[in-house]
Design a protein around this motif. Structure first.
Motif, short mmCIF file in Angstrom:
data_model
loop_
_atom_site.label_atom_id
_atom_site.label_comp_id
_atom_site.label_asym_id
_atom_site.label_seq_id
_atom_site.Cartn_x
_atom_site.Cartn_y
_atom_site.Cartn_z
N ARG A 117 0.83 -1.20 0.00
CA ARG A 117 0.00 0.00 0.00
C ARG A 117 0.87 1.26 0.00
O ARG A 117 0.64 2.20 -0.76
CB ARG A 117 -0.93 -0.02 1.21
N THR A 118 1.90 1.26 0.84
CA THR A 118 2.80 2.41 0.92
C THR A 118 3.55 2.61 -0.40
O THR A 118 3.69 3.73 -0.89
CB THR A 118 3.82 2.22 2.07
N ALA A 119 4.01 1.50 -0.98
CA ALA A 119 4.70 1.59 -2.27
C ALA A 119 3.75 2.12 -3.34
O ALA A 119 4.16 2.94 -4.19
CB ALA A 119 5.24 0.22 -2.67
N GLY A 120 2.50 1.69 -3.30
CA GLY A 120 1.51 2.19 -4.26
C GLY A 120 1.27 3.68 -4.10
O GLY A 120 1.14 4.42 -5.08
N LEU A 121 1.21 4.14 -2.84
CA LEU A 121 1.03 5.58 -2.59
C LEU A 121 2.21 6.39 -3.13
O LEU A 121 2.02 7.42 -3.76
CB LEU A 121 0.84 5.84 -1.09
N TRP A 122 3.41 5.91 -2.85
CA TRP A 122 4.60 6.63 -3.34
C TRP A 122 4.67 6.61 -4.87
O TRP A 122 5.04 7.60 -5.50
CB TRP A 122 5.87 6.02 -2.75
N LEU A 123 4.30 5.49 -5.45
CA LEU A 123 4.30 5.40 -6.91
C LEU A 123 3.27 6.37 -7.50
O LEU A 123 3.54 7.06 -8.49
CB LEU A 123 3.99 3.96 -7.35
N GLY A 124 2.10 6.45 -6.88
CA GLY A 124 1.07 7.39 -7.34
C GLY A 124 1.52 8.83 -7.21
O GLY A 124 1.31 9.65 -8.11
N ARG A 125 2.15 9.16 -6.08
CA ARG A 125 2.67 10.53 -5.90
C ARG A 125 3.73 10.86 -6.95
O ARG A 125 3.75 11.97 -7.48
CB ARG A 125 3.27 10.69 -4.50
N GLY A 126 4.59 9.89 -7.19
CA GLY A 126 5.63 10.10 -8.21
C GLY A 126 5.03 10.35 -9.58
O GLY A 126 5.46 11.24 -10.32
N ARG A 127 4.04 9.55 -9.93
CA ARG A 127 3.39 9.73 -11.24
C ARG A 127 2.69 11.09 -11.34
O ARG A 127 2.74 11.75 -12.37
CB ARG A 127 2.39 8.60 -11.48
N ARG A 128 2.00 11.49 -10.26
CA ARG A 128 1.34 12.80 -10.27
C ARG A 128 2.36 13.93 -10.39
O ARG A 128 2.14 14.90 -11.11
CB ARG A 128 0.49 12.98 -9.00
N PHE A 129 3.48 13.79 -9.68
CA PHE A 129 4.53 14.80 -9.77
C PHE A 129 5.06 14.91 -11.19
O PHE A 129 5.21 16.01 -11.73
CB PHE A 129 5.67 14.46 -8.79
N ILE A 130 5.33 13.76 -11.80
CA ILE A 130 5.84 13.76 -13.18
C ILE A 130 4.80 14.35 -14.13
O ILE A 130 5.12 15.13 -15.03
CB ILE A 130 6.25 12.34 -13.60
N ALA A 131 3.52 14.02 -13.92
CA ALA A 131 2.46 14.57 -14.78
C ALA A 131 2.37 16.09 -14.61
O ALA A 131 2.20 16.82 -15.61
CB ALA A 131 1.12 13.92 -14.44
#
Length: 112
Positions: free
Chosen positions: A30-44
């Protein structure tokens, strides 16, 4: 970007299950998914900002081009206005001279 297939994901999941353990694995996932989502939003967001800047720069270039194109037209209009004013003044001068000539001719006819 990365070519990760089904078997690679299965091996990563098994290693994570062994290393982290079955009790903490859901929380870590879950934590890895949250960090991955934040990273993707940041890149977007970064991509969107870059696209906005590129579009703004293109608009500035278009405005500058139109300003340089409009300037010669403005100069032509001003030159034409000056020429028309000169013609107007010359015509007024000619009319005034013609009126003076007619008046002097009428005076000389009246004296005779």
């Amino acid at each position: 970007m990365f070519d990760v297939g089904f078997w690679e994901l299965t091996i990563i999941a098994l290693v994570a299950l062994i290393v982290i353990g079955p009790e903490r694995l859901p929380k870590v996932a879950r934590t890895a998914g949250l960090w991955l989502g934040r990273g993707r939003r940041f890149i977007a967001n970064v991509k969107a900002d870059i696209d906005k800047e590129i579009k703004a720069e293109e608009l500035r270039e278009v405005i500058e081009k139109q300003a340089t194109l409009a300037n010669p037209v403005h100069e032509i209009v001003e030159e034409t206005r000056k020429d028309l004013n000169e013609i107007k003044q010359e015509t007024a001068t000619q009319v005034k001279q013609s009126q003076d000539a007619l008046e002097s001719q009428q005076e000389s006819d009246n004296k005779s």
